[in-house]
Design a protein around this motif. Structure first.
Motif, PDB file in Angstrom:
ATOM      1  N   SER A  14     -32.422  23.719 -25.639  1.00  0.00           N
ATOM      2  CA  SER A  14     -31.984  25.122 -25.662  1.00  0.00           C
ATOM      3  C   SER A  14     -30.664  25.304 -24.918  1.00  0.00           C
ATOM      4  O   SER A  14     -29.758  26.002 -25.399  1.00  0.00           O
ATOM      5  N   THR A  15     -30.556  24.690 -23.758  1.00  0.00           N
ATOM      6  CA  THR A  15     -29.373  24.920 -22.927  1.00  0.00           C
ATOM      7  C   THR A  15     -28.126  24.364 -23.602  1.00  0.00           C
ATOM      8  O   THR A  15     -27.095  25.038 -23.684  1.00  0.00           O
ATOM      9  N   TYR A  16     -28.244  23.134 -24.097  1.00  0.00           N
ATOM     10  CA  TYR A  16     -27.112  22.529 -24.811  1.00  0.00           C
ATOM     11  C   TYR A  16     -26.696  23.402 -25.993  1.00  0.00           C
ATOM     12  O   TYR A  16     -25.508  23.671 -26.206  1.00  0.00           O
ATOM     13  N   HIS A  17     -27.682  23.852 -26.781  1.00  0.00           N
ATOM     14  CA  HIS A  17     -27.349  24.617 -27.992  1.00  0.00           C
ATOM     15  C   HIS A  17     -26.608  25.904 -27.662  1.00  0.00           C
ATOM     16  O   HIS A  17     -25.672  26.279 -28.373  1.00  0.00           O
ATOM     17  N   ILE A  18     -27.000  26.569 -26.582  1.00  0.00           N
ATOM     18  CA  ILE A  18     -26.296  27.807 -26.208  1.00  0.00           C
ATOM     19  C   ILE A  18     -24.843  27.465 -25.844  1.00  0.00           C
ATOM     20  O   ILE A  18     -23.902  28.143 -26.266  1.00  0.00           O
ATOM     21  N   GLY A  19     -24.671  26.386 -25.089  1.00  0.00           N
ATOM     22  CA  GLY A  19     -23.313  25.955 -24.718  1.00  0.00           C
ATOM     23  C   GLY A  19     -22.482  25.621 -25.944  1.00  0.00           C
ATOM     24  O   GLY A  19     -21.303  26.005 -26.059  1.00  0.00           O
ATOM     25  N   ARG A  20     -23.088  24.937 -26.888  1.00  0.00           N
ATOM     26  CA  ARG A  20     -22.365  24.516 -28.102  1.00  0.00           C
ATOM     27  C   ARG A  20     -22.011  25.739 -28.980  1.00  0.00           C
ATOM     28  O   ARG A  20     -20.917  25.812 -29.537  1.00  0.00           O
ATOM     29  N   ILE A  21     -22.957  26.682 -29.071  1.00  0.00           N
ATOM     30  CA  ILE A  21     -22.693  27.907 -29.860  1.00  0.00           C
ATOM     31  C   ILE A  21     -21.466  28.609 -29.280  1.00  0.00           C
ATOM     32  O   ILE A  21     -20.559  29.020 -30.008  1.00  0.00           O
ATOM     33  N   LEU A  22     -21.446  28.722 -27.947  1.00  0.00           N
ATOM     34  CA  LEU A  22     -20.304  29.384 -27.305  1.00  0.00           C
ATOM     35  C   LEU A  22     -19.015  28.601 -27.550  1.00  0.00           C
ATOM     36  O   LEU A  22     -17.978  29.180 -27.919  1.00  0.00           O
ATOM     37  N   ALA A  23     -19.075  27.289 -27.365  1.00  0.00           N
ATOM     38  CA  ALA A  23     -17.870  26.465 -27.537  1.00  0.00           C
ATOM     39  C   ALA A  23     -17.281  26.658 -28.937  1.00  0.00           C
ATOM     40  O   ALA A  23     -16.063  26.799 -29.104  1.00  0.00           O
ATOM     41  N   GLU A  24     -18.162  26.707 -29.944  1.00  0.00           N
ATOM     42  CA  GLU A  24     -17.680  26.834 -31.332  1.00  0.00           C
ATOM     43  C   GLU A  24     -17.145  28.225 -31.639  1.00  0.00           C
ATOM     44  O   GLU A  24     -16.432  28.405 -32.622  1.00  0.00           O
ATOM     45  N   LYS A  25     -17.481  29.197 -30.791  1.00  0.00           N
ATOM     46  CA  LYS A  25     -16.886  30.541 -30.959  1.00  0.00           C
ATOM     47  C   LYS A  25     -15.503  30.610 -30.307  1.00  0.00           C
ATOM     48  O   LYS A  25     -14.760  31.555 -30.519  1.00  0.00           O
ATOM     49  N   LEU A  26     -15.220  29.593 -29.500  1.00  0.00           N
ATOM     50  CA  LEU A  26     -13.946  29.604 -28.768  1.00  0.00           C
ATOM     51  C   LEU A  26     -12.858  28.794 -29.468  1.00  0.00           C
ATOM     52  O   LEU A  26     -11.671  29.124 -29.366  1.00  0.00           O
ATOM     53  N   THR A  27     -13.263  27.717 -30.117  1.00  0.00           N
ATOM     54  CA  THR A  27     -12.260  26.751 -30.573  1.00  0.00           C
ATOM     55  C   THR A  27     -12.829  25.872 -31.695  1.00  0.00           C
ATOM     56  O   THR A  27     -14.051  25.741 -31.808  1.00  0.00           O
ATOM     57  N   PRO A  28     -11.971  25.244 -32.540  1.00  0.00           N
ATOM     58  CA  PRO A  28     -12.486  24.369 -33.593  1.00  0.00           C
ATOM     59  C   PRO A  28     -13.158  23.118 -33.004  1.00  0.00           C
ATOM     60  O   PRO A  28     -12.806  22.694 -31.901  1.00  0.00           O
ATOM     61  N   PRO A  29     -14.106  22.517 -33.742  1.00  0.00           N
ATOM     62  CA  PRO A  29     -14.871  21.364 -33.221  1.00  0.00           C
ATOM     63  C   PRO A  29     -14.000  20.228 -32.699  1.00  0.00           C
ATOM     64  O   PRO A  29     -14.372  19.554 -31.739  1.00  0.00           O
ATOM     65  N   GLU A  30     -12.821  20.024 -33.308  1.00  0.00           N
ATOM     66  CA  GLU A  30     -11.980  18.904 -32.849  1.00  0.00           C
ATOM     67  C   GLU A  30     -11.427  19.129 -31.439  1.00  0.00           C
ATOM     68  O   GLU A  30     -10.950  18.194 -30.796  1.00  0.00           O
ATOM     69  N   ASP A  31     -11.494  20.379 -30.959  1.00  0.00           N
ATOM     70  CA  ASP A  31     -11.020  20.657 -29.593  1.00  0.00           C
ATOM     71  C   ASP A  31     -12.165  20.768 -28.593  1.00  0.00           C
ATOM     72  O   ASP A  31     -11.979  21.248 -27.474  1.00  0.00           O
ATOM     73  N   ILE A  32     -13.351  20.342 -29.008  1.00  0.00           N
ATOM     74  CA  ILE A  32     -14.514  20.381 -28.104  1.00  0.00           C
ATOM     75  C   ILE A  32     -14.905  18.942 -27.732  1.00  0.00           C
ATOM     76  O   ILE A  32     -15.105  18.101 -28.595  1.00  0.00           O
ATOM     77  N   ASP A  33     -14.971  18.687 -26.440  1.00  0.00           N
ATOM     78  CA  ASP A  33     -15.460  17.397 -25.939  1.00  0.00           C
ATOM     79  C   ASP A  33     -16.789  17.625 -25.234  1.00  0.00           C
ATOM     80  O   ASP A  33     -17.036  18.721 -24.720  1.00  0.00           O
TER      81      ASP A  33
END
Ligand SMILES: Cc1cc2nc3c(=O)[nH]c(=O)nc-3n(C[C@H](O)[C@H](O)[C@H](O)COP(=O)(O)O)c2cc1C
Length: 234
Positions: A14-33
């Motif tokens: 759950s925790t990871y998924h919330i973080g990932r959902i937020l990250a993808e609202k901020l920037t394209p996947p190629e800019d997420i590490d």
């Protein structure tokens, strides 16, 4: 915008998924590490204090932390995720944070931190999100991070697949709000008065200096002797 997810757990719950959902609202996947703990940093601090007293490069785990430190420094936004384990962060997240004690303002903060935003996300079955978020937010503050948001959620579940539709709607709404705030401040974020105040106190203390490694660092940066500020450093 570069976003780094630092997960205090190896699994995608759950925790990871919330973080990932937020990250993808901020920037394209190629800019997420993504960093996963303990997978990417499996060591406990051994308490040698060489990082504080001499140099972080003398830490026995330096070769492991070095690339992670570079990832943190490159990112515009750091998203920390940790499930609540007995009312606090996971042991892996704590072990990771311990390795960056030398970067607290009382020692040798990194200039780049003063221009970053961070989000601390914690989920629990029922309670403990507040102390868990604080465990991480304390380091963010003392590293000098300009703005830290906290999001603690009781998911009433043990697995992401068990999180109710209602909770998922709440998560969508909250991550929309956080993304809007973060994007609004991107590129122009400045540290709070509280951070600037602490920095001022530290600059006076470092001018007198009791630890040569820290004193020299502050002098070289011009923070303790020439009135320079990390949030104005190029
Ligand atoms: C070792 C351990 C300790 C836990 N401690 C707490 C706790 O103190 N309070 C709580 O409400 N839930 C606790 N939980 C439940 C998890 O925090 C909760 O299910 C969380 O949402 C799991 O997130 P994840 O899916 O990202 O792993 C604990 C779980 C484990 C494995």
């Amino acid at each position: 915008m570069k976003v780094l997810l630092i997960n205090g757990q190896n699994h995608k719950g759950s925790t990871y998924h919330i973080g990932r959902i937020l990250a993808e609202k901020l920037t394209p996947p190629e800019d997420i590490d993504e960093i996963f703990l303990p997978r990417d940093m499996p060591h406990f601090c051994c308490g040698c204090t060489k990082c504080f007293m001499e140099s972080e490069s003398l830490c026995p785990h330096y070769e492991v932390t070095k690339p992670l430190t570079a990832q943190m420094d490159e990112a515009d936004v750091l998203i920390f995720t940790s499930p609540v384990y007995v009312y606090h962060v996971t042991g892996s997240m704590k072990a990771f944070l311990d390795h960056y004690g030398y970067r607290w303002m009382v020692h040798r903060p990194e200039s780049k931190m003063f221009g970053k935003q961070a989000v601390v996300i914690s989920t629990a079955a029922g309670g403990g999100m507040k102390p868990a978020c604080k465990d991480i937010a304390d380091s963010c503050f003392y590293w000098g991070i300009a703005k830290t948001y906290r999001y603690g959620l009781a998911v009433h579940a043990i697995k992401w697949s068990e999180v109710s539709a209602k909770k998922r709607q709440q998560i969508e709404k909250k991550t929309d709000q956080l993304a809007a705030k973060i994007k609004g401040r991107a590129g122009s974020v400045r540290p709070s008065l509280k951070t600037k105040g602490l920095f001022k106190v530290m600059s006076i203390m470092q001018n007198r200096g009791f630890n040569p490694a820290d004193k020299n660092y502050w002098e070289e940066k011009g923070w303790s002797t020439r009135g320079r500020k990390p949030w104005k450093d190029k």
